[in-house]
Design an enzyme around this catalytic site. Sequence first.
Site, PDB file in Angstrom:
ATOM      1  N   ASP A 179       0.820  -1.212   0.000  1.00  0.00           N
ATOM      2  CA  ASP A 179       0.000   0.000   0.000  1.00  0.00           C
ATOM      3  C   ASP A 179       0.857   1.268   0.000  1.00  0.00           C
ATOM      4  O   ASP A 179       2.084   1.206  -0.088  1.00  0.00           O
ATOM      5  CB  ASP A 179      -0.952  -0.047   1.198  1.00  0.00           C
ATOM      6  N   GLU A 212      -0.675   1.691  -5.275  1.00  0.00           N
ATOM      7  CA  GLU A 212      -0.239   3.087  -5.264  1.00  0.00           C
ATOM      8  C   GLU A 212      -1.407   4.033  -5.527  1.00  0.00           C
ATOM      9  O   GLU A 212      -1.226   5.260  -5.463  1.00  0.00           O
ATOM     10  CB  GLU A 212       0.891   3.232  -6.301  1.00  0.00           C
ATOM     11  N   TRP A 213      -2.607   3.483  -5.792  1.00  0.00           N
ATOM     12  CA  TRP A 213      -3.861   4.224  -5.991  1.00  0.00           C
ATOM     13  C   TRP A 213      -3.909   5.007  -7.309  1.00  0.00           C
ATOM     14  O   TRP A 213      -4.801   5.835  -7.508  1.00  0.00           O
ATOM     15  CB  TRP A 213      -4.148   5.189  -4.839  1.00  0.00           C
ATOM     16  N   GLY A 214      -2.942   4.805  -8.184  1.00  0.00           N
ATOM     17  CA  GLY A 214      -2.959   5.505  -9.468  1.00  0.00           C
ATOM     18  C   GLY A 214      -2.523   6.945  -9.406  1.00  0.00           C
ATOM     19  O   GLY A 214      -2.663   7.683 -10.387  1.00  0.00           O
ATOM     20  N   ASP A 234      -9.720   3.425  -3.828  1.00  0.00           N
ATOM     21  CA  ASP A 234     -10.379   2.227  -3.321  1.00  0.00           C
ATOM     22  C   ASP A 234     -11.798   2.107  -3.884  1.00  0.00           C
ATOM     23  O   ASP A 234     -12.540   3.088  -3.949  1.00  0.00           O
ATOM     24  CB  ASP A 234     -10.474   2.267  -1.800  1.00  0.00           C
TER      25      ASP A 234
END
Length: 416
Positions: A179, A212-214, A234
Site C-alpha cells: 500500500d 499506489e492508488w494511481g 479504493d
Amino acid sequence: VSSLYTNEAVVSTQSTGSFSVETRRTISIMRMNNKIVLCVVVLSLLGAVVSLDNGLARVPQMGWNSWNHFGCRISEQLIQATAKTLVSSGLAKVGYEYVNIDDCWASYRNATGFIQPENSTFPSGMLALANQVHSLGLKFGLYSDAGNHTCAGRPGSLGYETKDAQQYAAWNVDYLKYDNCYNENIPPEERYPIMRDALNKTGRPIFFSMCEWGQDDPATWAPEVGNSWRTTTDINDSWDSVLNNLDINAALYPYAGPGGWNDPDMLEVGNGGMTTTEYISHFSLWAISKAPLLIGCDITNMTKDTFTILTNTEVIAINQDPLGVQGKVVSNTLPENLQEVKRKLAKKGIAPSGVGMVLALPCVNAPSQQWTINANGQIASQYDGRCLDVLNCDEDNGAPVGVYPCHGTDSECDDS
C-alpha cells in the site's frame, strides 16, 4: 453484460461504453444454471509490454482478499475457514488460488527489527498459517505498506524492506499487497522498486501487487516494478464506484499484459450493496479488463447468485486468456437501433443520462461469433447479416434482446 433472464440473452443499459474490437471481435456466451449472460471480449493486438519478469502473473491473479468485507476484523480462524471454503465450494477449482490477508495482521517489530503478527488474532504465527493454506493446494498472501505505517496504523515497511522481504520468504509467503499510506511524500517511483529488489533477493517467487492508488500514473512505470498496480482509488460496494474505477482503468489498456496488470481494485461481488445485475456486470467488466479477480466477500456465507457469478467459467476464461490483451473502450454511444430504448426509458421517467452498454450476443459456432456495426449503426452478424434488437423496450436493468432481419434504423420495440 447484464442481468439474469431465464433462457434469454440480455444486454445491460447501465455500463458506460461499448467495448468493441480493432483487429478481432469475439463474443462469449456465459451460461448460469440455464440463464445466459453475454459480454464482448475485446482484443486489440498491441505491441509488447515491458514487464517485471519474475515468472509470475502470466495471467491476472485470482483469489480472495480480506479487506472489502472484513476490514480489520480478521483472525487465523477466518483465514483457515476461508481457505477450506475455497476448496470445498469449488472456487479453487475454477482458479481462485491466493488467500490474501490485508491490513491489520501486523503488530510490532522485534528487537532485531523483524515484523511480528498480532498474537491475539494470529496466535499460531504466519508460518503455520501459510503451511495450512499450502496444504490445501492454495497460496498465501500478506499486506504491507511503502510508508512508515500501514493505512490502519500498523508498522509499515519503509526503511525495513529487506528485513520484511526476508521475513515473508521465511514464512513461505506467495503474494504481497503493498500500500501507499504514510509515505513521507517520497515519490512511489523511488519507494516501490526497493521492495521489488528486496523480494527478488530472497529467491522466493512472491507476487508483487502494488497499491499506489494511481496517483503517479503507475501504469507508465510500474510494469518494470510490480506484477500488478492499482490504477484507482479504493472501490466501494456501489455501482457508481464500479463505473468510476472502470473508466479510469480502461484508458490504461496499452500497459497491461502477461507479467503485469492494471488493477481497478478488488471485487465487491456478494457484499450486498449492489443488485445481482450490477454484480454480474461488475464481474464481467473486470474479466474483460484483464483485472485481478480477487473475491472480496465472505465466501463462507455467500448466496447462490454470488457463487454462480464467481464460478462462471466462461467469464473467467476471458480474464485468464493467455494472450493477455485488456479490453479497449472504442465507443460511448449506443448503436442507432437502440437509441429508441433510451428515448422510451426517458419518457417513462427512467434516467437515461450516461446510458451506454457493453454489447453482447449469443454464439453457437465460430462464424456466428463475429459481429460488426453496419452502415445504419446496427449490431449485425457477419454470419447471416441479421441484427441485434431490443424487445418491447424492457424497463428492467437488463433488457431482453433478439436477433432479427435488419430494418434500417427502425427498432423492433413496440409502442407499449
